[in-house]
Design an enzyme around this catalytic site. Structure first.
Site, short mmCIF file in Angstrom:
data_model
loop_
_atom_site.label_atom_id
_atom_site.label_comp_id
_atom_site.label_asym_id
_atom_site.label_seq_id
_atom_site.Cartn_x
_atom_site.Cartn_y
_atom_site.Cartn_z
N ASP A 11 47.77 44.59 13.51
CA ASP A 11 48.87 43.72 13.11
C ASP A 11 48.42 42.64 12.14
O ASP A 11 47.44 41.92 12.38
CB ASP A 11 49.50 43.04 14.33
CG ASP A 11 50.09 44.04 15.29
OD1 ASP A 11 50.44 45.14 14.85
OD2 ASP A 11 50.19 43.72 16.50
N GLU A 46 60.67 51.76 16.11
CA GLU A 46 59.36 51.50 16.70
C GLU A 46 59.41 50.11 17.33
O GLU A 46 59.67 49.13 16.63
CB GLU A 46 58.29 51.59 15.63
CG GLU A 46 56.87 51.48 16.13
CD GLU A 46 55.86 51.57 14.99
OE1 GLU A 46 54.80 50.92 15.11
OE2 GLU A 46 56.13 52.26 13.98
#
Length: 268
Positions: free
Chosen positions: A69, A58
């Site tokens: 994130d 990824e």
């Protein structure tokens, strides 16, 4: 606003899903590391991860206002952006990779919306990327993206959260392509001291309604936690631990870290 529906015929799988299904059906637990694109040495880290036994990679496209994130990946993304990384430059560098495993991109919907769905999907495919994850695009609003991705041949991966209601889960898993991303906890990415109870719960719920590979991500902080998650799920996504290692110890150390997860998963 209408809910999304599967856009390609049942049983027709793209490169990522075909690869992951074959690995799963052989008895392997799936391992997908995340690497922040554009960060210094990221290409070598991807190559090292693949050589160490990753089933797919990824690639994160840095974004200045991330939703999912945690602090480690945000730090890497901020550094990459400061060094001049752009979506175009990350994809240009991704095009140079030859790892022998499929690549997926993870970024945010604003980039896709800005370019246009078809153009964004085509740019990923041109860079050798076969799948994309847009974590801030809700399933109920994803119909146009899913249709455009299917028409261009890109696999659009959807996220199933612990809060996804039962009446929507089967449709979400059916509409996802490549694999179903089972989000292990409510929160941002990052290593935790223990695997959240919700990680195994959401994986089990997904596997009850789909034959598509189900991978657990977010909150997995050690090889032993990955093994615990795989007691239920088909595999794991490892992000913050990989990026932290890249930033502190360099690309070669990423290979060593991924190898430790591979060994743990292979030996259960």
């Amino acid at each position: 606003m209408s809910e999304a529906s599967p856009a390609d015929p049942a049983g027709v799988f793209g490169a990522l899903e075909t690869h992951l299904r074959a690995r799963r059906d052989s008895g392997a637990k799936l391992l997908v590391p995340y690497v922040t694109g554009g960060y210094k040495g990221w290409q070598r880290a991807v190559e090292a991860a693949a050589a160490a036994g990753a089933d797919a990679i990824e690639i994160g496209v840095p974004f200045s206002d991330p939703v999912m994130d945690g602090p480690v990946i945000q730090q890497a993304s901020t550094a990459a952006l400061a060094d001049g990384a752009t979506p175009a430059s990350v994809l240009e560098e991704a095009r140079e990779l030859d790892t022998g495993v499929p690549h997926a991109v993870m970024t945010y919907y604003n980039l896709c919306h800005h370019q246009g769905h078809e153009r964004f999907a085509s740019a990923l495919l041109d860079a050798g990327v076969c799948a994309a994850i847009l974590p801030d695009l809700p399933y109920v609003e994803a119909g146009p993206w899913l249709e455009a991705a299917a028409e261009t041949g890109l696999e659009a991966i959807l996220l199933a959260a612990p809060t996804t209601p039962e009446h929507r889960l089967a449709d979400l898993c059916g509409a996802s392509r490549g694999f179903v991303y089972a989000v292990g906890l409510l929160g941002v990415t990052g290593e935790r001291s223990a695997l959240a109870r919700t990680a195994t719960e959401i994986a089990a719920r997904c596997l009850a309604v789909t034959d598509r590979p189900v991978l657990t991500g977010v909150g997995i902080g050690s090889p032993s936690q990955a093994v615990e998650a795989c007691d239920v799920s088909d595999g794991v996504i490892i992000g913050s631990a990989v990026v932290r290692t890249l930033m502190s110890d360099g690309p070669e150390a990423v290979g060593e870290l991924v190898a430790s997860y591979r060994t743990a998963l292979d030996h259960g």
